[in-house]
Design an enzyme around this catalytic site. Structure first.
Site, PDB file in Angstrom:
ATOM      1  N   CYS A  10       0.958  -1.189   0.058  1.00 48.87           N
ATOM      2  CA  CYS A  10      -0.001   0.023   0.174  1.00 48.87           C
ATOM      3  C   CYS A  10       0.987   1.321   0.015  1.00 48.87           C
ATOM      4  O   CYS A  10       1.934   1.303   0.195  1.00 48.87           O
ATOM      5  CB  CYS A  10      -0.791   0.028   1.270  1.00 48.87           C
ATOM      6  N   TRP A  57      -3.922  -1.957  -1.286  1.00 44.46           N
ATOM      7  CA  TRP A  57      -3.849  -2.968  -2.131  1.00 44.46           C
ATOM      8  C   TRP A  57      -4.077  -4.286  -1.362  1.00 44.46           C
ATOM      9  O   TRP A  57      -3.287  -4.601  -0.161  1.00 44.46           O
ATOM     10  CB  TRP A  57      -2.476  -3.211  -2.595  1.00 44.46           C
ATOM     11  N   ASN A  92       0.665   0.455   6.301  1.00 41.98           N
ATOM     12  CA  ASN A  92       1.399  -0.351   4.996  1.00 41.98           C
ATOM     13  C   ASN A  92       2.120  -1.179   5.761  1.00 41.98           C
ATOM     14  O   ASN A  92       2.903  -1.091   6.613  1.00 41.98           O
ATOM     15  CB  ASN A  92       2.185   0.605   4.222  1.00 41.98           C
ATOM     16  N   GLU A 131       1.342 -10.068 -17.935  1.00 41.12           N
ATOM     17  CA  GLU A 131       1.116  -9.140 -17.191  1.00 41.12           C
ATOM     18  C   GLU A 131       0.121  -8.110 -17.713  1.00 41.12           C
ATOM     19  O   GLU A 131      -0.913  -7.437 -16.953  1.00 41.12           O
ATOM     20  CB  GLU A 131       2.374  -8.428 -16.625  1.00 41.12           C
TER      21      GLU A 131
HETATM   22  C1  F6R Z   1       7.220  -6.808 -14.239  1.00 38.47           C
HETATM   23  C2  F6R Z   1       7.569  -6.030 -12.948  1.00 38.47           C
HETATM   24  C3  F6R Z   1       7.941  -6.965 -11.664  1.00 38.47           C
HETATM   25  C4  F6R Z   1       9.174  -6.443 -11.128  1.00 38.47           C
HETATM   26  C5  F6R Z   1       9.533  -7.241  -9.752  1.00 38.47           C
HETATM   27  C6  F6R Z   1      10.778  -6.846  -9.112  1.00 38.47           C
HETATM   28  O1  F6R Z   1       6.941  -5.896 -15.064  1.00 38.47           O
HETATM   29  O2  F6R Z   1       7.472  -4.948 -12.959  1.00 38.47           O
HETATM   30  O3  F6R Z   1       8.117  -8.125 -12.014  1.00 38.47           O
HETATM   31  O4  F6R Z   1      10.360  -6.306 -11.878  1.00 38.47           O
HETATM   32  O5  F6R Z   1       8.443  -6.933  -8.946  1.00 38.47           O
HETATM   33  O6  F6R Z   1      10.763  -5.400  -8.684  1.00 38.47           O
HETATM   34  P1  F6R Z   1      11.938  -4.493  -8.240  1.00 38.47           P
HETATM   35  O7  F6R Z   1      12.897  -4.564  -9.908  1.00 38.47           O
HETATM   36  O8  F6R Z   1      11.356  -3.230  -8.089  1.00 38.47           O
HETATM   37  O9  F6R Z   1      12.816  -5.058  -7.333  1.00 38.47           O
END
Ligand code: F6R
Length: 575
Positions: free
Chosen positions: A2, A65, A91, A460
């Protein structure tokens, strides 16, 4: 996950000011939202609407969320205590909320929601019967197990109280106001000075400033730090969706990063290379799209003889053997992904050395790393990560170049621009597979991580079931699912005979193949996307860009809510 925002201001502000900040955190959750302005609590199911007229000097807000309890108005935050004297937003996840709730219910508290978060306001209400607020907050932190960043307001008071453990929380200060939020993007247009919470800290926030305390009530000195975010256009303006806007920003993001690695971030980059050369073991830790970028990096490095391993962060502790000679390199767009944080904690316990590459400055992952570099991709508003992936992959290629990978990175941004100019052709191709229920993306070696990333983007954003896999694995089972008309995107690197033969295999079973290739012999085939580079490092990146565009246009054709795909809140694994 959130997002939370609180503001204490010398001059009156309206709810729309608070909600405008919250809107910038919408990527953290967007099923419902609410705020408290010192007088009333307003809650709504659905996307944040920046509206509200009544003026206040202090307010807290929340974008949700759902984790505990459905998406309903009563479950939306803020949550008030029985007599509404305490109002809180939260959160995180309170693991022992049922135990806490049982005790509070026995004392006569009535709960209005199914959330874990509501215990906070009742706990504080109960505690204030006998103790001052600071002691109550210290008790709260002792009593809660789980993760939290919570903002609390007491009726009739112009302060905000904040507590934090493991969920991100940061405070910004400008001339007239103090703002506290889940990340600095929430207020990066208001100030460039921030103070970062550490775990188990309490803060009292007023319009005139702030005071930090530890769990025992002792004052903690908290200097402000300057941060500098790339200016980000607030609106997507000319583009239908942020996703397209962010894909089109890729060339600029790559140029910015490469320039920075050769200039302002050169000392850190050199230090990273030195640490990599010295380490006996190099392990990457990341999730989702960032994992695919690290997998691409693992390939580049293996090509030049650098032993390394890349692990999905949620499985890190089960597969990693970390010791004092191990360098753990975390890749994360947000810098807040809980599974990555967990891996780093584990690696630290084992004596490993932590380094990272993040897009959000001062994020938790950056702060827990001994050395951290900035990705400088600019804010990603769309939940699906695109420009961060391309910049991460460019970073990996730049590292590999230091170890002998032959590549001219000076024209990478131009090559991406060239590919982006083909987007109308790519749109046409994407529209042909958009109606499909299932789709496969195949690659080998260099193009295997790319295939995984393209499939992830398609799933996605377009909600088409897509599997990204090694072409060589097809014959071990999955090929049974290929039937007449099944779309198969095949990422073909020059004359790789193996992936060409995998492509023929699926065609022989009736698949409609879509080659993304730098092999001119294949360019004339129907539905082929021609990628102009004979450097395979750059091909990997460019092919992923073509796949991002395919995912985008297929989703657009299907009328999907592209910037906020369902069931996915950006980047941070809920804990
Ligand atoms: C897909 C996407 C996620 C993030 C994953 C890791 O488009 O955005 O798969 O890549 O949740 O997030 P970070 O890079 O912020 O650790």
């Amino acid at each position: 996950m959130c997002g939370i925002v609180g503001i204490a201001s010398r001059t009156p502000f309206s709810a729309s000011m608070l909600l405008g900040r919250l809107k910038r955190l919408e990527y953290r959750g967007y099923d419902s939202f609410g705020y408290y302005d010192g007088r009333e609590i307003k809650k709504h199911v659905g996307n944040i609407r920046v509206e509200g007229r009544g003026l206040t000097r202090t307010g807290i807000s929340h974008t949700r969320w759902a984790t505990h309890g459905g998406v309903t108005e009563p479950n939306a935050h803020p949550h008030a205590a029985c007599d509404r004297s305490v109002v809180a937003v939260h959160n995180g996840i309170i693991e022992n909320f049922e135990d806490l709730k049982r005790v509070l219910v026995r004392k006569g508290h009535r709960f209005a929601s199914e959330t874990d978060s509501e215990v906070i306001s009742h706990f504080v209400e109960e505690g204030l019967k006998t103790k001052p607020i600071r002691s109550v907050l210290a008790d709260l932190m002792k009593s809660i197990s789980g993760t939290f960043a919570a903002l609390i307001m007491l009726e009739g008071r112009n302060e905000i109280y904040a507590v934090k453990r493991d969920s991100p929380l940061v405070l910004g200060v400008s001339k007239d106001l103090t703002v506290v939020a889940s990340d600095i993007y929430a207020f990066s247009d208001l100030t460039t000075e921030a103070a970062f919470f550490e775990n188990d800290e309490i803060a009292e926030i007023t319009a005139g400033g702030y005071a930090f305390f530890d769990g025992r009530g002792r004052a903690v000195a908290k200097p402000l730090r300057k941060f500098d975010l790339q200016p980000e256009p607030a609106l997507r303006r000319a583009h239908k969706h942020y996703m397209l806007k962010e894909i089109l920003e890729e060339p600029a993001a790559v140029d910015r990063l490469l320039f920075s690695l050769a200039n302002d971030q050169k000392p850190e980059f050199d230090e990273l290379i030195r640490l990599m050369r010295r380490a006996k073991k190099i392990i990457f830790a990341s999730c989702g799209t960032s994992y695919h970028a690290s997998l691409l990096g693992a390939y580049f490095l293996h090509r030049v003889g650098v032993e390394n391993q890349t692990l999905i962060a949620s499985e890190f502790r089960h597969f990693a053997n970390v010791d004092r000679d191990t360098l753990v390199l975390a890749l994360s767009q947000s810098g807040e992904t809980m599974d990555v944080i967990d891996s780093l904690n584990y690696a630290r316990e084992c004596g490993g050395r932590l380094v990272s590459l993040v897009n959000v400055p001062y994020s938790t992952i950056q702060r827990m790393s001994g050395l951290s570099l900035n990705l400088l991709a600019g804010q990603e508003v769309c939940v699906a990560s695109t420009k961060a992936f391309v910049s991460q992959a460019a970073f990996m290629l730049r590292i590999a170049q230091e170890f002998g990978f032959r590549v001219n990175l000076a024209n990478l941004a131009d090559r991406i621009r060239g590919l982006l100019r083909k987007r109308e052709q790519i749109r046409g191709i994407a529209e042909t597979f958009a109606p499909a229920r299932d789709l496969y993306v195949i690659g080998r070696g260099l193009t295997y991580p790319v295939a995984r990333e393209i499939a992830l983007k398609i799933k996605e954003i377009s909600y088409i079931h897509a599997e990204g896999m090694m072409g060589g694995e097809l014959k071990h089972g999955t090929i049974a699912l290929i039937e007449k008309g099944t779309p198969v995107i095949s990422v073909i690197n020059t004359n790789d005979p193996d992936i060409i033969s995998n492509t023929k295999e699926v065609e022989a079973r009736g698949a409609v193949t879509i080659p993304i290739t730098n092999n001119p012999a294949v360019w004339r085939r129907p539905r082929a996307v021609a990628v102009r580079t004979d450097n395979d490092g750059k091909f990997g990146i460019l092919a992923a860009v073509a796949g991002q565009l395919m995912a985008y246009y297929a989703a657009d054709k299907l009328g999907r809510p592209i910037d906020k795909p369902r069931n996915l809140a950006k980047s941070v694994t809920v804990k």
